[in-house]
Scaffold this motif. Structure first.
Motif, PDB file in Angstrom:
ATOM      1  N   TYR A 110       0.817  -1.215   0.000  1.00 53.40           N
ATOM      2  CA  TYR A 110       0.000   0.000   0.000  1.00 53.40           C
ATOM      3  C   TYR A 110       0.851   1.264   0.000  1.00 53.40           C
ATOM      4  O   TYR A 110       0.525   2.250  -0.667  1.00 53.40           O
ATOM      5  CB  TYR A 110      -0.938  -0.003   1.208  1.00 53.40           C
ATOM      6  N   PHE A 111       1.941   1.259   0.741  1.00 55.78           N
ATOM      7  CA  PHE A 111       2.769   2.473   0.845  1.00 55.78           C
ATOM      8  C   PHE A 111       3.846   2.554  -0.232  1.00 55.78           C
ATOM      9  O   PHE A 111       4.636   3.498  -0.229  1.00 55.78           O
ATOM     10  CB  PHE A 111       3.370   2.583   2.247  1.00 55.78           C
ATOM     11  N   HIS A 112       3.852   1.600  -1.133  1.00 62.12           N
ATOM     12  CA  HIS A 112       4.761   1.672  -2.289  1.00 62.12           C
ATOM     13  C   HIS A 112       4.038   2.446  -3.397  1.00 62.12           C
ATOM     14  O   HIS A 112       3.330   1.877  -4.218  1.00 62.12           O
ATOM     15  CB  HIS A 112       5.145   0.268  -2.756  1.00 62.12           C
ATOM     16  N   GLN A 113       4.212   3.752  -3.390  1.00 60.72           N
ATOM     17  CA  GLN A 113       3.492   4.627  -4.319  1.00 60.72           C
ATOM     18  C   GLN A 113       4.276   4.717  -5.624  1.00 60.72           C
ATOM     19  O   GLN A 113       5.293   5.407  -5.711  1.00 60.72           O
ATOM     20  CB  GLN A 113       3.298   6.006  -3.698  1.00 60.72           C
ATOM     21  N   ALA A 114       3.788   4.002  -6.609  1.00 56.45           N
ATOM     22  CA  ALA A 114       4.508   3.910  -7.878  1.00 56.45           C
ATOM     23  C   ALA A 114       3.550   3.362  -8.929  1.00 56.45           C
ATOM     24  O   ALA A 114       2.363   3.161  -8.655  1.00 56.45           O
ATOM     25  CB  ALA A 114       5.724   2.992  -7.730  1.00 56.45           C
ATOM     26  N   SER A 115       4.092   3.130 -10.122  1.00 58.64           N
ATOM     27  CA  SER A 115       3.261   2.598 -11.205  1.00 58.64           C
ATOM     28  C   SER A 115       2.896   1.146 -10.907  1.00 58.64           C
ATOM     29  O   SER A 115       3.614   0.424 -10.212  1.00 58.64           O
ATOM     30  CB  SER A 115       3.994   2.702 -12.539  1.00 58.64           C
ATOM     31  N   ARG A 116       1.765   0.747 -11.459  1.00 59.20           N
ATOM     32  CA  ARG A 116       1.319  -0.642 -11.438  1.00 59.20           C
ATOM     33  C   ARG A 116       1.018  -1.027 -12.886  1.00 59.20           C
ATOM     34  O   ARG A 116       0.247  -0.341 -13.561  1.00 59.20           O
ATOM     35  CB  ARG A 116       0.051  -0.814 -10.591  1.00 59.20           C
ATOM     36  N   THR A 117       1.637  -2.094 -13.343  1.00 55.49           N
ATOM     37  CA  THR A 117       1.411  -2.559 -14.712  1.00 55.49           C
ATOM     38  C   THR A 117       0.564  -3.820 -14.656  1.00 55.49           C
ATOM     39  O   THR A 117       0.908  -4.785 -13.975  1.00 55.49           O
ATOM     40  CB  THR A 117       2.741  -2.844 -15.423  1.00 55.49           C
ATOM     41  N   ASP A 118      -0.556  -3.796 -15.363  1.00 52.72           N
ATOM     42  CA  ASP A 118      -1.528  -4.877 -15.253  1.00 52.72           C
ATOM     43  C   ASP A 118      -2.049  -5.252 -16.632  1.00 52.72           C
ATOM     44  O   ASP A 118      -1.780  -4.577 -17.629  1.00 52.72           O
ATOM     45  CB  ASP A 118      -2.683  -4.419 -14.341  1.00 52.72           C
ATOM     46  N   HIS A 119      -2.819  -6.337 -16.658  1.00 49.85           N
ATOM     47  CA  HIS A 119      -3.499  -6.759 -17.885  1.00 49.85           C
ATOM     48  C   HIS A 119      -4.966  -6.364 -17.798  1.00 49.85           C
ATOM     49  O   HIS A 119      -5.653  -6.745 -16.866  1.00 49.85           O
ATOM     50  CB  HIS A 119      -3.386  -8.276 -18.082  1.00 49.85           C
ATOM     51  N   TRP A 120      -5.411  -5.558 -18.757  1.00 52.15           N
ATOM     52  CA  TRP A 120      -6.832  -5.230 -18.888  1.00 52.15           C
ATOM     53  C   TRP A 120      -7.125  -5.150 -20.390  1.00 52.15           C
ATOM     54  O   TRP A 120      -6.815  -4.158 -21.025  1.00 52.15           O
ATOM     55  CB  TRP A 120      -7.163  -3.907 -18.188  1.00 52.15           C
ATOM     56  N   PHE A 121      -7.645  -6.240 -20.925  1.00 54.46           N
ATOM     57  CA  PHE A 121      -7.802  -6.447 -22.370  1.00 54.46           C
ATOM     58  C   PHE A 121      -6.459  -6.655 -23.060  1.00 54.46           C
ATOM     59  O   PHE A 121      -6.349  -7.466 -23.968  1.00 54.46           O
ATOM     60  CB  PHE A 121      -8.556  -5.289 -23.052  1.00 54.46           C
ATOM     61  N   VAL A 122      -5.452  -5.896 -22.681  1.00 52.35           N
ATOM     62  CA  VAL A 122      -4.100  -6.054 -23.245  1.00 52.35           C
ATOM     63  C   VAL A 122      -3.088  -5.990 -22.103  1.00 52.35           C
ATOM     64  O   VAL A 122      -3.396  -5.508 -21.012  1.00 52.35           O
ATOM     65  CB  VAL A 122      -3.769  -4.937 -24.287  1.00 52.35           C
ATOM     66  N   ASP A 123      -1.882  -6.463 -22.375  1.00 51.09           N
ATOM     67  CA  ASP A 123      -0.808  -6.356 -21.395  1.00 51.09           C
ATOM     68  C   ASP A 123      -0.278  -4.924 -21.347  1.00 51.09           C
ATOM     69  O   ASP A 123      -0.404  -4.165 -22.307  1.00 51.09           O
ATOM     70  CB  ASP A 123       0.340  -7.309 -21.748  1.00 51.09           C
ATOM     71  N   GLY A 124       0.327  -4.588 -20.222  1.00 56.67           N
ATOM     72  CA  GLY A 124       1.070  -3.331 -20.144  1.00 56.67           C
ATOM     73  C   GLY A 124       0.251  -2.093 -19.863  1.00 56.67           C
ATOM     74  O   GLY A 124       0.686  -0.979 -20.155  1.00 56.67           O
ATOM     75  N   VAL A 125      -0.947  -2.252 -19.280  1.00 57.64           N
ATOM     76  CA  VAL A 125      -1.745  -1.090 -18.898  1.00 57.64           C
ATOM     77  C   VAL A 125      -1.156  -0.510 -17.608  1.00 57.64           C
ATOM     78  O   VAL A 125      -1.064  -1.199 -16.591  1.00 57.64           O
ATOM     79  CB  VAL A 125      -3.228  -1.469 -18.683  1.00 57.64           C
ATOM     80  N   ILE A 126      -0.745   0.748 -17.667  1.00 57.69           N
ATOM     81  CA  ILE A 126      -0.064   1.376 -16.528  1.00 57.69           C
ATOM     82  C   ILE A 126      -1.010   2.299 -15.770  1.00 57.69           C
ATOM     83  O   ILE A 126      -1.646   3.174 -16.356  1.00 57.69           O
ATOM     84  CB  ILE A 126       1.170   2.180 -17.002  1.00 57.69           C
ATOM     85  N   LYS A 127      -1.102   2.053 -14.470  1.00 62.40           N
ATOM     86  CA  LYS A 127      -1.828   2.954 -13.569  1.00 62.40           C
ATOM     87  C   LYS A 127      -0.861   3.361 -12.460  1.00 62.40           C
ATOM     88  O   LYS A 127       0.194   2.754 -12.285  1.00 62.40           O
ATOM     89  CB  LYS A 127      -3.055   2.263 -12.976  1.00 62.40           C
ATOM     90  N   TYR A 128      -1.250   4.385 -11.702  1.00 62.62           N
ATOM     91  CA  TYR A 128      -0.388   4.873 -10.636  1.00 62.62           C
ATOM     92  C   TYR A 128      -1.120   4.781  -9.301  1.00 62.62           C
ATOM     93  O   TYR A 128      -2.201   5.340  -9.138  1.00 62.62           O
ATOM     94  CB  TYR A 128       0.067   6.307 -10.932  1.00 62.62           C
ATOM     95  N   HIS A 129      -0.498   4.037  -8.399  1.00 62.75           N
ATOM     96  CA  HIS A 129      -1.079   3.872  -7.066  1.00 62.75           C
ATOM     97  C   HIS A 129      -0.572   4.963  -6.131  1.00 62.75           C
ATOM     98  O   HIS A 129       0.629   5.239  -6.060  1.00 62.75           O
ATOM     99  CB  HIS A 129      -0.702   2.506  -6.491  1.00 62.75           C
ATOM    100  N   ARG A 130      -1.518   5.592  -5.439  1.00 57.97           N
ATOM    101  CA  ARG A 130      -1.195   6.592  -4.418  1.00 57.97           C
ATOM    102  C   ARG A 130      -2.016   6.294  -3.170  1.00 57.97           C
ATOM    103  O   ARG A 130      -3.125   5.782  -3.257  1.00 57.97           O
ATOM    104  CB  ARG A 130      -1.547   8.007  -4.918  1.00 57.97           C
TER     105      ARG A 130
END
Length: 251
Positions: free
Chosen positions: A177-197
Motif C-alpha cells: 500500500y505504501f509503495h506509491q509507484a506505477s502498477r502494470t496490469d493486464h486489462w484487455f491487453v498487457d502493459g496497462v499502466i496505472k499509478y497507485h497513491r
C-alpha cells in the motif's frame, strides 16, 4: 519528453472497452456514475455554469453536465473515444478537445471540473492538481472518481482475487500500500499502466493546492441493488472506487 500512455486507442483494448460501454457495466452504471452525479448535484443548480470534463472518453459525463451547464468542454487523449463522443453528442454548447492532460492548456476558467476514472493514469498527481486548481474559478469545484487505493495497491503484484478450488472468492489481496509507484496490469491487453497513491497523498495534494475537501464517497451497493445483481456482493467486501469533491478557496 516522456511518452503519454494512450491505451484507449489500442485497437484490441478499444474493442474490449467498447463492449463494456455498449452492454453496460454494473459497477460503473450503478456505483461510480450515480455517486458522482450525487456529489455534483448541488453545484448544477447554479446558472450559467462552465464545466470542464477531464478524460471525458465517450462523453457520458460531458453530456450529463450539458443538461445543466451553459458551456461544457470535454478533453481526452483518445482519438477513438472522442469520435464516439462526437457521434453521440448533438448539443452545440458541448465541445471536445483531443489532448493529453500533460499538454492540455486552456484560457477559460471553470465553475466545475470533473473527471471520471482518469486520474489514476496520470504519473505526476501534484502537477495535475496544480493545473486543475489554476483552471477553477474561486469557489469552483473539482469532483472526481478514481480506482480506490485499496485495490490499486496490489494491481500487477498479486492476483485480483484469491479463490478456492471451486472458484469461490476467499479474499482480495491488499499489499504494498505504501509503495506509491506505477502498477502494470493486464486489462484487455498487457502493459496497462496505472499509478497507485495512498489516500493521504491524494487528500494532502488537494489541500496543498488550496482545494478544500467537502465530500469523500466510497460507492457501495444498496440492499436492493444486491438483490437484483448478486455479483455486486464483491463491492461490499472492499471499496472499488473513491470519489472526492473539493472546492477552491475564494480568497
Amino acid at each position: 519528453e516522456e511518452e503519454v500512455q494512450n491505451i484507449y486507442d489500442n485497437p484490441v483494448f478499444f474493442e474490449g472497452y467498447k463492449e463494456i460501454w455498449e452492454k453496460g457495466s454494473l459497477f460503473n452504471d450503478l456505483l461510480e456514475r450515480p455517486w458522482i452525479h450525487r456529489m455534483i448535484e448541488s453545484e448544477l443548480t447554479k446558472s450559467n455554469l462552465r464545466a470542464l470534463d477531464l478524460g471525458c472518453g465517450t462523453g457520458i459525463l460531458s453530456r450529463y453536465l450539458g443538461q445543466r451547464c451553459k458551456i461544457v468542454v470535454g478533453m481526452d487523449v483518445s482519438v477513438k473515444m472522442l469520435e464516439v463522443a462526437q457521434q453521440q453528442t448533438s448539443e452545440s454548447h458541448i465541445t471536445y478537445i483531443q489532448s493529453s492532460i500533460e499538454s492540455f492548456a486552456v484560457d477559460d476558467r471553470f465553475h466545475l471540473v470533473t473527471s471520471s476514472l482518469m486520474f489514476h493514469y496520470i504519473k505526476d498527481f501534484d502537477a495535475l492538481i496544480k493545473k486543475v486548481a489554476s483552471w477553477l474559478l474561486p469557489d469552483g469545484v473539482l469532483a472526481f472518481s478514481i480506482e480506490h487505493p485499496i485495490p490499486t495497491s496490489s494491481q500487477g503484484i498479486h492476483p485480483f482475487r484469491i479463490t478456492d478450488e471451486k472458484g469461490k472468492v476467499l479474499y482480495f489481496p491488499v499489499d504494498c500500500y505504501f509503495h506509491q509507484a506505477s502498477r502494470t496490469d493486464h486489462w484487455f491487453v498487457d502493459g496497462v499502466i496505472k499509478y497507485h497513491r495512498t489516500i493521504s497523498t491524494i487528500i494532502n495534494t488537494l489541500i496543498k493546492h488550496e482545494l478544500m475537501i467537502e465530500e469523500i464517497l466510497e460507492p457501495h451497493p444498496t440492499s436492493e441493488q444486491l438483490e437484483e445483481h448478486p455479483i455486486l456482493i464483491n463491492a461490499t467486501r472492499r471499496p472499488i472506487f473513491l470519489c472526492i469533491k473539493a472546492r477552491k478557496r475564494s480568497n
